[in-house]
Design a protein around this motif. Structure first.
Motif, short mmCIF file in Angstrom:
data_model
loop_
_atom_site.label_atom_id
_atom_site.label_comp_id
_atom_site.label_asym_id
_atom_site.label_seq_id
_atom_site.Cartn_x
_atom_site.Cartn_y
_atom_site.Cartn_z
N PRO A 91 -31.59 45.30 -18.88
CA PRO A 91 -32.95 45.42 -19.42
C PRO A 91 -33.98 45.68 -18.32
N MET A 92 -35.09 46.29 -18.71
CA MET A 92 -36.26 46.46 -17.83
C MET A 92 -37.37 45.57 -18.39
N PRO A 93 -37.46 44.32 -17.96
CA PRO A 93 -38.45 43.40 -18.53
C PRO A 93 -39.88 43.87 -18.27
N GLY A 94 -40.59 44.16 -19.35
CA GLY A 94 -41.94 44.68 -19.19
C GLY A 94 -41.99 46.18 -19.15
N ALA A 95 -40.84 46.83 -19.35
CA ALA A 95 -40.76 48.30 -19.35
C ALA A 95 -41.31 48.87 -18.05
N SER A 96 -42.36 49.69 -18.12
CA SER A 96 -42.87 50.35 -16.91
C SER A 96 -43.40 49.35 -15.89
N THR A 97 -43.78 48.15 -16.34
CA THR A 97 -44.23 47.12 -15.38
C THR A 97 -43.11 46.77 -14.41
N ALA A 98 -41.87 46.83 -14.88
CA ALA A 98 -40.73 46.52 -14.01
C ALA A 98 -40.56 47.53 -12.89
N ILE A 99 -41.11 48.73 -13.06
CA ILE A 99 -41.08 49.72 -11.97
C ILE A 99 -42.05 49.31 -10.87
N ARG A 100 -43.22 48.83 -11.26
CA ARG A 100 -44.23 48.41 -10.30
C ARG A 100 -43.94 47.05 -9.70
N LEU B 179 -29.83 39.85 -11.85
CA LEU B 179 -29.24 38.53 -11.59
C LEU B 179 -28.69 37.93 -12.87
N LEU B 180 -29.42 38.11 -13.98
CA LEU B 180 -28.91 37.64 -15.27
C LEU B 180 -27.62 38.35 -15.64
N SER B 181 -27.56 39.66 -15.36
CA SER B 181 -26.34 40.42 -15.64
C SER B 181 -25.18 39.95 -14.77
N ARG C 30 -38.62 31.18 -6.11
CA ARG C 30 -39.76 30.37 -5.70
C ARG C 30 -41.05 31.20 -5.64
N ARG C 31 -40.92 32.47 -5.26
CA ARG C 31 -42.11 33.33 -5.19
C ARG C 31 -42.66 33.67 -6.56
N ASN C 32 -41.79 33.58 -7.58
CA ASN C 32 -42.20 34.02 -8.92
C ASN C 32 -41.88 32.97 -9.98
N GLU C 33 -41.88 31.69 -9.59
CA GLU C 33 -41.38 30.66 -10.48
C GLU C 33 -42.21 30.51 -11.75
N GLN C 34 -43.48 30.82 -11.70
CA GLN C 34 -44.30 30.66 -12.90
C GLN C 34 -43.96 31.72 -13.96
N GLN C 35 -43.71 32.92 -13.53
CA GLN C 35 -43.43 34.01 -14.47
C GLN C 35 -41.95 34.17 -14.77
N TRP C 36 -41.10 33.58 -13.93
CA TRP C 36 -39.66 33.79 -14.06
C TRP C 36 -39.13 33.48 -15.47
N PRO C 37 -39.44 32.31 -16.07
CA PRO C 37 -38.88 32.01 -17.40
C PRO C 37 -39.26 33.05 -18.45
N THR C 38 -40.53 33.50 -18.41
CA THR C 38 -40.97 34.48 -19.39
C THR C 38 -40.24 35.81 -19.22
N VAL C 39 -40.11 36.23 -17.98
CA VAL C 39 -39.45 37.51 -17.70
C VAL C 39 -37.97 37.42 -18.04
N ALA C 40 -37.35 36.26 -17.73
CA ALA C 40 -35.93 36.08 -18.06
C ALA C 40 -35.72 36.10 -19.57
N GLU C 41 -36.65 35.51 -20.31
CA GLU C 41 -36.52 35.53 -21.76
C GLU C 41 -36.70 36.94 -22.31
N MET C 42 -37.63 37.69 -21.75
CA MET C 42 -37.81 39.08 -22.17
C MET C 42 -36.51 39.86 -21.98
N ALA C 43 -35.89 39.66 -20.83
CA ALA C 43 -34.65 40.37 -20.54
C ALA C 43 -33.52 39.94 -21.47
N THR C 44 -33.42 38.64 -21.69
CA THR C 44 -32.33 38.12 -22.50
C THR C 44 -32.46 38.52 -23.96
#
Length: 759
Positions: free
Chosen positions: A541-550, A560-562, A576-590
């Motif tokens: 998956p590309m979590p956030g679509a074009s946002t994942a490119i940026r 990593l999930l794959s 650690r650098r992205n811990e606040q957004q990580w759960p949301t992005v991981a859920e989007m991907a999953t």
């Protein structure tokens, strides 16, 4: 008469506006031949008569000693009966018929003109617009055909008596040089401040002084405005970055000569030839350590884009200023280059402190070309000034004329006529109204310039590309949709003058697939008509679509999930650098929420770079992958193995194996340099292994490598070497870029091949 022979010759190619007729006149006179030479809508026609040996030597010399800007594609010779005569003449051109001749590209100032410009006794001493039939502006000043002065932007300047005499003298180097001029009758420089008010004094002296003060200068070149600063001045280069909104992408620089280039970079023989060629592109070179350049010129980059002066104005500027200068496109990031004086003042007044311009108009904006040397050959990265509009000549004709609209990023378009595919100058990313206008205006200009009326319009399959929407809005034409990666491979085939079939390895950022997913890590069995998808990278998956490119860290989450499933990677700095957004992005991907699937190789490189802490976000396309390549230890021999699964087509290549290996090596304390090298070696090995397996299944032993990922020289070299070691013949790009700048050529040749079959 019995001892004399007569020959008629037809010469096709770029043979008008390049001094070919006076060259023929001089050559025939030297060999004591009679006859004539002239232009027509097809090219150059001529007849020569004299002693047999002299006629044969003349014909041999036509191709061996032709003018610097001439490109002879074909020469047909036939025997005639001797007619007598003792003179050789340049006859009146024949304008009847449909024009087939080609317009020459802009060319750097020749040695003869430079000598005159440097001679105090010459009437063109120090003149910044000196030119002749062997050099100067061509494509960027042509308004319409035929290529004659009244239909160029030089029409505004009436020739003085001395220039007119040169223009009409077949023995003169300026015979029919359409831009010919001198200080008495030609363009003049002017210097203005940021408000457009004229500044007193000599314009060249004024801009040199401004650069010396650390100011930003907007300078009018052949194809548009550049922004210039002293490349050794840290504050000036940092100011330019801030004003231009260009955070990290390296600037190109201009230096006075090859010796100065060598003081800054490593320059081999091929690179020197590229730097000094009449095309004068930006050449990507390896930077020497501890140069005097400001750090802000190319921050964190081991390569530098270097060019030499290609106009008399640039020559005079660099001679006076002495130091290297940054010379970057005159625009705000993502906008097209400014080329008209009013537009430049309106758009660049918040960036430039002074404007060095002149009163010769530019008809068509054209960016600088960018090239690199690879294995002793030129490889184009951006094809524009100096190369366009020279066509890609093919071994087959197009039954009907084609317009190919290209891709969304690094857009070019392409028009075809007979056996020529004319790929446009670099348009850029079709992301705003200004660039789309440049795209549509460019197409209309090419239609007039080459007298084409396309009956077929080829386009990408992606429904949201502006180039696709433009195609779908055309009436009265046959539309041909072409899959993005098939176009990449077809462009490589056309570039190599082949028709396939090949095993095509198309690795890039992404392209719309026939199954509705985003492809980008593809192994195709392809020819110019069709393709089969034989294998590809396992989609993620590309979590956030074009946002994942940026934001490459999002692709790292998906990969990593794959690789590991749902288990969090607590010990990674990336988390650690992205811990606040990580759960949301991981859920989007999953859950697949705004997370389209992609097999992109480019996004795989992004993920590896993010995991290694090189790049969390990017400010320009490919930045993460570039930094990953530059970090690699070239002496590291090890590689990461990659599994291939699936018994039926298409096979699935497990990019997750690479991600696990990167992660485990990082945990074990391996350096990013070693990990990057092993990653690159692993991808190269994977390409070789998959192609070997596909050869066994198909019997095809030629591989074509295309797509933006193959601008990575480390990967290109190692993949090519491994394939060749296994007995493959490898096709690479040379005449058009491997990136999306070559897509329009691929679309055009596919549409043409399908049209030939239909007939």
């Amino acid at each position: 008469m019995d001892e004399r022979v007569r020959r008629r010759a037809r010469v096709d190619g770029i043979v008008q506006g390049v001094g070919f007729r006076p060259f023929v006149h001089s050559l025939a006179t030297r060999f004591g031949l009679s006859g004539h030479v002239g232009n027509d809508v097809h090219g150059v026609f001529l007849e020569v008569e004299g002693e047999p040996a002299a006629v044969e030597c003349f014909l041999d010399s036509l191709t061996e000693k032709s003018p610097p800007l001439a490109v002879i594609e074909s020469m047909a010779v036939e025997e005639l009966s001797a007619q007598g005569g003792d003179s050789f003449e340049i006859v009146v051109s024949d304008a009847a018929g449909t024009r087939e001749t080609l317009v020459p590209a802009d060319s750097a100032t020749c040695a003869d003109c430079l000598h005159e410009m440097s001679d105090p006794a010459d009437r063109r001493f120090g003149y910044p617009f000196i030119n002749c039939t062997n050099c100067g502006p061509r494509f960027t000043i042509v308004r319409d055909i035929p290529y004659d002065r009244p239909l160029t932007t030089m029409a505004a300047f009436a020739m003085c008596a001395r220039c007119e005499s040169e223009y009409h003298d077949p023995a003169d180097r300026r015979f029919h040089a359409q831009p010919v001029c001198c200080p008495n009758c030609g363009p003049r420089l002017r210097l203005r401040d940021a408000d457009g008010l004229p500044l007193a004094g000599d314009p060249l002296t004024g801009v040199v002084a401004a650069l010396g003060r650390g100011e930003v200068a907007a300078i009018k070149g052949l194809g548009g405005y550049h922004l210039a600063v002293d490349a050794t001045h840290q504050d000036a280069t940092a100011t330019l970055r801030k004003r231009k909104h260009r955070e990290d992408k390296p600037f190109a620089i201009m230096v006075a000569d090859v010796d100065r280039a060598r003081s800054l970079c490593v320059v081999d023989e091929t690179e020197q030839a590229l730097l000094t060629s009449p095309r004068r592109p930006i050449v990507l070179l390896r930077t020497r350590p501890d140069t005097a350049l400001a750090a802000a010129v190319a921050p964190g980059n081991h390569e530098l884009g270097v060019m030499l002066p290609y106009t008399p104005l640039h020559q005079l500027l660099l001679r006076r200023f002495g130091a290297p200068i940054v010379l970057t496109s005159g625009n705000v990031s993502d906008e097209p280059i400014a080329y008209s004086d009013d537009d430049a003042l309106a758009r660049l007044s918040g960036i430039a402190d002074v404007f060095l311009s002149h009163d010769r108009a530019i008809h068509l904006r054209t960016d600088d070309s960018v090239v690199r040397a690879f294995r002793g050959r030129e490889r184009l990265v951006r094809r524009s000034r100096g190369y366009v509009p020279q066509p890609v000549t093919l071994a087959w004709d197009f039954p009907r004329q084609v317009l190919a609209c290209g891709a969304e990023l690094k857009n070019t378009f392409c028009v075809t006529k007979q056996h020529h595919a004319v790929v446009s100058h670099h348009i850029g990313d079709l992301e705003n109204h200004e660039t789309l206008t440049a795209f549509t205006d460019g197409i209309e200009h090419f239609r007039r310039l080459f007298e084409v009326d396309p009956r077929i319009v080829a386009h990408d399959l992606h429904p949201e590309y502006l180039s696709t929407k433009y195609a779908l809005d055309r009436d009265g034409v046959e539309l041909v949709g072409v899959q993005h990666h098939h176009a990449h491979i077809a462009a490589c085939l056309a570039d190599s003058a082949e028709s396939g079939p090949v095993i095509g390895v198309a690795f890039d950022g992404l392209g719309y697939g026939t199954d509705g997913t985003l492809w980008g890590g593809e192994f195709l069995l392809a020819d110019l008509v069709d393709f089969r998808r034989l294998a590809h990278l396992e989609p993620v998956p590309m979590p956030g679509a074009s946002t994942a490119i940026r934001q490459p860290w999002r692709m790292a989450v998906a990969h990593l999930l794959s690789a590991y499933g749902q288990h969090p990677q607590e010990d990674l700095d990336l988390l650690r650098r992205n811990e606040q957004q990580w759960p949301t992005v991981a859920e989007m991907a999953t859950r697949g929420i705004n997370a389209p699937l992609t097999s992109s190789a480019g996004r795989l490189f992004d993920a590896a770079a993010a995991i290694l802490g090189m790049r969390n976000t990017v400010t320009f396309e490919g930045q993460a992958a570039i930094e990953l390549e530059q970090a690699a230890d070239r002496d590291e021999p090890a590689s990461y193995p990659v599994a291939v699964t699936g018994g039926a087509e298409p096979l699935r290549v497990q990019g997750a194996d690479l991600i696990r290996a990167v992660t485990e090596d990082l945990r074990a304390g391996a350096t990013p340099a070693v990990i990057s090298a092993r990653f690159h070696n692993g991808v190269a090995d994977m390409i070789s292994e998959v192609c070997t397996s596909l050869r066994e299944a198909t019997g095809v032993s030629t591989v074509a490598l295309s797509g933006g990922v193959f601008q990575n020289v480390l990967l290109l070299e190692r993949a090519t070497a491994r394939l060749e070691a296994r007995g493959f013949r490898v096709l690479l790009h040379a005449r058009v870029p491997a990136n999306d700048g070559g897509i329009s050529l691929g679309q055009a040749v596919i549409a043409g091949a399908r049209d030939r079959i239909a007939r």
